[in-house]
Design an enzyme around this catalytic site. Structure first.
Site, mmCIF file in Angstrom:
data_model
loop_
_atom_site.group_PDB
_atom_site.id
_atom_site.type_symbol
_atom_site.label_atom_id
_atom_site.label_comp_id
_atom_site.label_asym_id
_atom_site.label_seq_id
_atom_site.Cartn_x
_atom_site.Cartn_y
_atom_site.Cartn_z
ATOM 1 N N THR A 185 -0.587 -3.150 -3.110
ATOM 2 C CA THR A 185 -0.476 -2.956 -1.506
ATOM 3 C C THR A 185 -2.040 -2.702 -1.160
ATOM 4 O OG1 THR A 185 -0.398 -0.684 -1.935
ATOM 5 C CG2 THR A 185 1.703 -1.957 -1.616
ATOM 6 N N LYS A 186 -2.881 -2.542 -1.728
ATOM 7 C CA LYS A 186 -4.233 -2.178 -1.342
ATOM 8 C C LYS A 186 -5.146 -3.442 -0.806
ATOM 9 C CE LYS A 186 -3.805 1.642 -3.302
ATOM 10 N NZ LYS A 186 -3.525 2.745 -2.675
#
Length: 369
Positions: A185-186
């Protein structure tokens, strides 16, 4: 189609050829562990930050944990940080046997209240872990002054701030070391777990390389000091090398989404993110506030919009950290935020159609509250 806070499939469709080529490159390299892809990514990630050293590890939690150990933080030391963060920040401190000491955050931007830090310092304090939360940086100048005054170390938690800047300086280059997560998700995300710790210190780098590889240095099976099995995977490293070349584009995409939220929701009573002085936000998550948060989230489900909260339970209130002795009310701003914040969909490949639906649905709900 359900709208969620994050989704990787649109990005994958666009980048599929390059990503699969990255996997093929590793599989045909003849080296599956600590090979040229890890080495190349370390060099390139360090160069992106203009810093001497990068050591890839298996996840962001261990990037913090090994970073603390490499800096010399030991059992019984105290480490100052915040409770308004993902639990891994604190788990890493606990994992080296140190005691997490919490200070509250600022209500306007959710970042550590630097003015409270000095009062939390004791003779056992060894390190400060500022969390560059949600995509923007802590005010590092006064924090550095406090650390220098008391002889303390700073390990930046940059899990949510790839590419963010503070007065023109990149997150991760303002402390003694910095830890990054590459969870999918980063802002710079792998297709699995991954992490890295960067530093300007050759000694800290050598400690990190030893710690991630069982504590071995020159010869396999010879442990110099007890360490870990914490290596960044070759496949993830090669994927990250490819995606690093697009990091600035990812940031631009996130900022464009953020601006659409400002344009579409700025005249409602929803509190939108505030940019701290001198910061260049990368919007890892787009966190908003409303006192009737739970009702809004429940009604959004009727529009097939599933959002989440970062974070609904402050770390100091979790049963796993009850031994630290914090009572309800100890961190009033953190606790208030936990009742009001929630995250809107945020990723570069988020289509305008989905953004518009999110905005129009929120406007409709807010107009009837």
């Amino acid at each position: 189609m359900t709208i969620r806070v994050w989704d990787y499939l649109a990005e994958y469709e666009k980048e599929q050829g390059d990503l699969l080529d990255a996997v093929e490159t590793v599989f045909r390299s003849g080296r599956l562990v600590l090979g040229s892809s890890v080495r190349g990514f370390e060099e390139e990630f360090a160069a992106y930050h203009g810093i001497a050293h990068c050591v890839g590890v298996d996840n962001g939690t261990n990037a913090i944990k090994l970073g603390l150990q490499a800096l010399g933080v030991k059992p019984g030391d105290e480490v100052i940080t915040v409770s308004n963060t993902a639990a891994p920040t604190v788990l890493a401190i606990d994992g080296v046997g140190a005691k997490p000491v919490f200070v509250d955050v600022r209500e306007e931007d959710f970042l550590i209240d630097v003015e409270q830090v000095e009062a939390a310092i004791t003779e056992r304090t060894r390190c400060i872990v500022p969390v560059h939360l949600y995509g923007q940086c802590v005010d590092m100048r006064p924090l550095r002054e406090i650390a220098n005054k008391h002889g303390l170390l700073i390990l930046e938690d940059c899990a949510q701030s790839h590419g963010a800047r503070h007065h023109g300086t990149l997150a991760g280059t303002m402390g003694d070391a910095a830890a990054f997560s590459f969870y999918p998700t980063k802002v710079l995300g792998a297709y699995g777990d991954g992490g890295a710790t960067i530093t300007a210190s050759s000694e800290v780098e050598q400690n990190l390389r030893r710690l991630r590889y069982y504590g071995m240095e020159e010869r396999y099976y010879v442990v110099e000091t007890p360490g870990h099995n914490s290596r960044l995977d070759e496949v993830q490293a090669e994927i990250l090398r490819r995606k690093l070349t697009r990091l600035d584009d990812y940031v631009d995409g996130r900022r464009a989404v953020a601006q659409r939220y400002v344009d579409g929701l700025g005249d409602t009573d929803l509190k939108l993110p505030q940019l701290a002085d001198g910061n260049e936000h990368v919007y890892y998550v787009y966190v908003v506030r409303h006192p009737r948060r739970d009702e809004i989230l429940e009604r959004l489900r009727g529009y097939d919009i599933e959002l989440n909260i970062s974070y609904p339970w402050p770390v100091h209130t979790m049963t796993g950290f009850a031994h630290l002795g914090y009572q309800k009310g100890a961190l009033p701003v953190t606790e208030k935020l936990a009742d009001e914040i929630f995250s809107l969909p945020m990723y570069p490949a988020l289509s305008m159609e989905l953004q518009d639906k999110t905005i129009s649905s929120l406007r409709e709900i807010l107009s009837t509250l």
